[in-house]
Design a protein around this motif. Structure first.
Motif, PDB file in Angstrom:
ATOM      1  N   VAL A  59       0.842  -1.206   0.000  1.00 16.49           N
ATOM      2  CA  VAL A  59       0.000   0.000   0.000  1.00 16.49           C
ATOM      3  C   VAL A  59       0.874   1.253   0.000  1.00 16.49           C
ATOM      4  CG1 VAL A  59      -1.684   1.322   1.352  1.00 16.49           C
ATOM      5  CG2 VAL A  59      -1.947  -1.162   1.103  1.00 16.49           C
ATOM      6  N   TYR A  60       1.954   1.188   0.766  1.00 17.39           N
ATOM      7  CA  TYR A  60       2.883   2.335   0.802  1.00 17.39           C
ATOM      8  C   TYR A  60       3.428   2.616  -0.598  1.00 17.39           C
ATOM      9  CZ  TYR A  60       6.738   5.335   2.295  1.00 17.39           C
ATOM     10  OH  TYR A  60       7.593   6.392   2.458  1.00 17.39           O
TER      11      TYR A  60
ATOM     12  N   ASN B 215      11.016   0.014   0.839  1.00 15.81           N
ATOM     13  CA  ASN B 215      10.907   1.050   1.888  1.00 15.81           C
ATOM     14  C   ASN B 215      10.169   0.518   3.122  1.00 15.81           C
ATOM     15  OD1 ASN B 215      11.906   3.890   0.878  1.00 15.81           O
ATOM     16  ND2 ASN B 215      10.999   2.841  -0.890  1.00 15.81           N
ATOM     17  N   ARG B 216      10.372  -0.750   3.425  1.00 13.30           N
ATOM     18  CA  ARG B 216       9.698  -1.340   4.582  1.00 13.30           C
ATOM     19  C   ARG B 216      10.071  -0.642   5.889  1.00 13.30           C
ATOM     20  NH1 ARG B 216      10.345  -7.670   3.369  1.00 13.30           N
ATOM     21  NH2 ARG B 216      11.542  -6.852   1.617  1.00 13.30           N
ATOM     22  N   ASP B 217      11.279  -0.131   5.974  1.00 11.04           N
ATOM     23  CA  ASP B 217      11.684   0.575   7.204  1.00 11.04           C
ATOM     24  C   ASP B 217      10.764   1.771   7.480  1.00 11.04           C
ATOM     25  OD1 ASP B 217      13.663  -1.210   7.611  1.00 11.04           O
ATOM     26  OD2 ASP B 217      15.305   0.096   6.939  1.00 11.04           O
ATOM     27  N   LYS B 218      10.355   2.460   6.431  1.00 13.55           N
ATOM     28  CA  LYS B 218       9.454   3.611   6.605  1.00 13.55           C
ATOM     29  C   LYS B 218       8.061   3.148   7.051  1.00 13.55           C
ATOM     30  CE  LYS B 218      11.895   6.554   3.313  1.00 13.55           C
ATOM     31  NZ  LYS B 218      11.864   7.254   2.010  1.00 13.55           N
TER      32      LYS B 218
ATOM     33  N   LYS C 211       1.731   2.195  17.131  1.00  9.76           N
ATOM     34  CA  LYS C 211       0.531   1.392  17.389  1.00  9.76           C
ATOM     35  C   LYS C 211       0.874  -0.032  17.805  1.00  9.76           C
ATOM     36  CE  LYS C 211      -3.988   0.382  15.357  1.00  9.76           C
ATOM     37  NZ  LYS C 211      -4.828   0.515  14.140  1.00  9.76           N
ATOM     38  N   TYR C 212       1.997  -0.536  17.307  1.00 11.85           N
ATOM     39  CA  TYR C 212       2.382  -1.923  17.574  1.00 11.85           C
ATOM     40  C   TYR C 212       3.820  -1.964  18.093  1.00 11.85           C
ATOM     41  CZ  TYR C 212      -1.649  -2.965  14.580  1.00 11.85           C
ATOM     42  OH  TYR C 212      -2.902  -3.026  14.037  1.00 11.85           O
ATOM     43  N   ASP C 213       4.161  -3.084  18.716  1.00 14.52           N
ATOM     44  CA  ASP C 213       5.520  -3.292  19.173  1.00 14.52           C
ATOM     45  C   ASP C 213       6.481  -3.300  17.974  1.00 14.52           C
ATOM     46  OD1 ASP C 213       7.414  -4.383  21.386  1.00 14.52           O
ATOM     47  OD2 ASP C 213       7.686  -5.726  19.668  1.00 14.52           O
ATOM     48  N   LYS C 214       7.489  -2.431  18.014  1.00 16.32           N
ATOM     49  CA  LYS C 214       8.362  -2.270  16.849  1.00 16.32           C
ATOM     50  C   LYS C 214       9.088  -3.561  16.493  1.00 16.32           C
ATOM     51  CE  LYS C 214      12.194   0.434  14.983  1.00 16.32           C
ATOM     52  NZ  LYS C 214      13.200   1.494  15.253  1.00 16.32           N
ATOM     53  N   LYS C 215       9.576  -4.276  17.504  1.00 10.62           N
ATOM     54  CA  LYS C 215      10.318  -5.514  17.247  1.00 10.62           C
ATOM     55  C   LYS C 215       9.416  -6.551  16.584  1.00 10.62           C
ATOM     56  CE  LYS C 215      13.145  -9.018  19.521  1.00 10.62           C
ATOM     57  NZ  LYS C 215      13.656  -9.512  20.836  1.00 10.62           N
ATOM     58  N   LEU C 216       8.178  -6.634  17.071  1.00  7.76           N
ATOM     59  CA  LEU C 216       7.220  -7.592  16.500  1.00  7.76           C
ATOM     60  C   LEU C 216       6.951  -7.272  15.040  1.00  7.76           C
ATOM     61  CD1 LEU C 216       3.968  -8.845  18.162  1.00  7.76           C
ATOM     62  CD2 LEU C 216       3.892  -7.968  15.840  1.00  7.76           C
ATOM     63  N   ILE C 217       6.674  -5.999  14.751  1.00  7.21           N
ATOM     64  CA  ILE C 217       6.352  -5.599  13.375  1.00  7.21           C
ATOM     65  C   ILE C 217       7.559  -5.768  12.456  1.00  7.21           C
ATOM     66  CG2 ILE C 217       5.681  -3.639  11.929  1.00  7.21           C
ATOM     67  CD1 ILE C 217       3.433  -4.908  13.565  1.00  7.21           C
ATOM     68  N   LYS C 218       8.731  -5.432  12.977  1.00  6.90           N
ATOM     69  CA  LYS C 218       9.939  -5.561  12.153  1.00  6.90           C
ATOM     70  C   LYS C 218      10.183  -7.013  11.771  1.00  6.90           C
ATOM     71  CE  LYS C 218      14.662  -3.765  12.080  1.00  6.90           C
ATOM     72  NZ  LYS C 218      15.689  -3.029  12.863  1.00  6.90           N
ATOM     73  N   THR C 219      10.034  -7.905  12.739  1.00  6.50           N
ATOM     74  CA  THR C 219      10.215  -9.339  12.461  1.00  6.50           C
ATOM     75  C   THR C 219       9.138  -9.836  11.511  1.00  6.50           C
ATOM     76  OG1 THR C 219      11.191  -9.691  14.642  1.00  6.50           O
ATOM     77  CG2 THR C 219      10.296 -11.629  13.503  1.00  6.50           C
TER      78      THR C 219
END
Length: 249
Positions: A16-17, A199-202, A210-218
């Motif tokens: 979507v981004y 650009n997944r980092d963005k 809204k969500y735990d960063k580590k969870l979303i990053k993984t």
């Protein structure tokens, strides 16, 4: 103008981004829907392109899989789960998530061919999550899983179970068009999706409040596999064959 339906879950955010921010797509409309609605829109011609559950492919009179990208997993995916209070062999009923098309077919294939169990499958209605108890299990897909896993004694990741069964990755959804796109449209759409993945980092930064960063990053970098390669195509074809054998479509 291209009419696009994409899944409203976190796993689709990079796509979507790319669609919204790459600048490649100039004239388009984008709706965000649960997978079952995305499928219906594609089937009824309400959109031209959908990130649609692969289970609907046999129902489309004409379709084109846009190459290169999908929503898949090479093992555990963490967002397509079967929950139960009892082990698999003791399950008597299974609620099937009404937001899903592919995952509800997947759980029936696994039950028949891998787990060797014969539960009664029940089409779920809104709020069914509270009815998952005792010998009644339930399939839940999407972002709801991030807060569900500690509620139940037995948790089965369906993508992981498929991998144990077949040794293959799994494909939940592909970008599918119900009409042939011209070369320019295909290239533009590909470039937009690739921009989003690059650009997944963005995207993660947008979600971290809204969500735990580590969870979303993984989840976005490792749990979801976005590239539709030959092993995923093999897995998708096997999945559709097994579904046909069970008269699931």
């Amino acid at each position: 103008m291209l009419r696009i339906s994409a899944v409203s879950y976190i796993n689709t955010k990079p796509f979507v981004y790319g669609i919204e921010h790459s600048g490649f797509l100039k004239e388009y409309s984008l709706s965000l829907d649960v997978p079952s609605v995305c499928a219906e829109k594609l089937l009824k011609g309400k959109v031209d392109i959908g990130l649609a559950p692969v289970a609907i492919l046999p129902k489309l009179k004409e379709y084109y899989i846009l190459p290169d990208f999908c929503i898949g997993a090479n093992g555990p995916v963490s967002s397509v789960m079967l929950y139960s209070d009892v082990p698999l062999q003791e399950i008597k009923n299974v609620y099937l998530d009404n937001q899903s098309r592919t995952s509800v077919m997947l759980v029936q294939i696994l039950a028949k061919h891998f787990w060797k169990i014969k539960p009664r499958f029940i089409g779920a209605k809104k709020g069914y999550e509270t009815k998952i108890k005792e010998t009644t299990a339930g399939v839940i897909i999407g972002d709801r899983n991030f807060s569900m896993k500690k509620r139940f004694k037995h948790v089965y990741d369906l993508s992981e179970q498929w991998n144990l069964f077949t040794g293959l990755p799994f494909v939940f959804a592909c970008w599918i068009s119900n009409k042939k796109l011209d070369k320019k449209q295909s290239e533009t759409f590909y470039n937009a999706l690739k921009f989003g993945l690059d650009n997944r980092d963005k995207v993660i930064k947008q979600l971290q409040n809204k969500y735990d960063k580590k969870l979303i990053k993984t989840y976005l970098n490792h749990s979801i596999s976005y590239y539709f390669d030959s092993s995923k195509r093999q897995a998708m074809n096997l999945f559709l064959k097994l579904g046909k054998d069970l008269l699931l479509y």
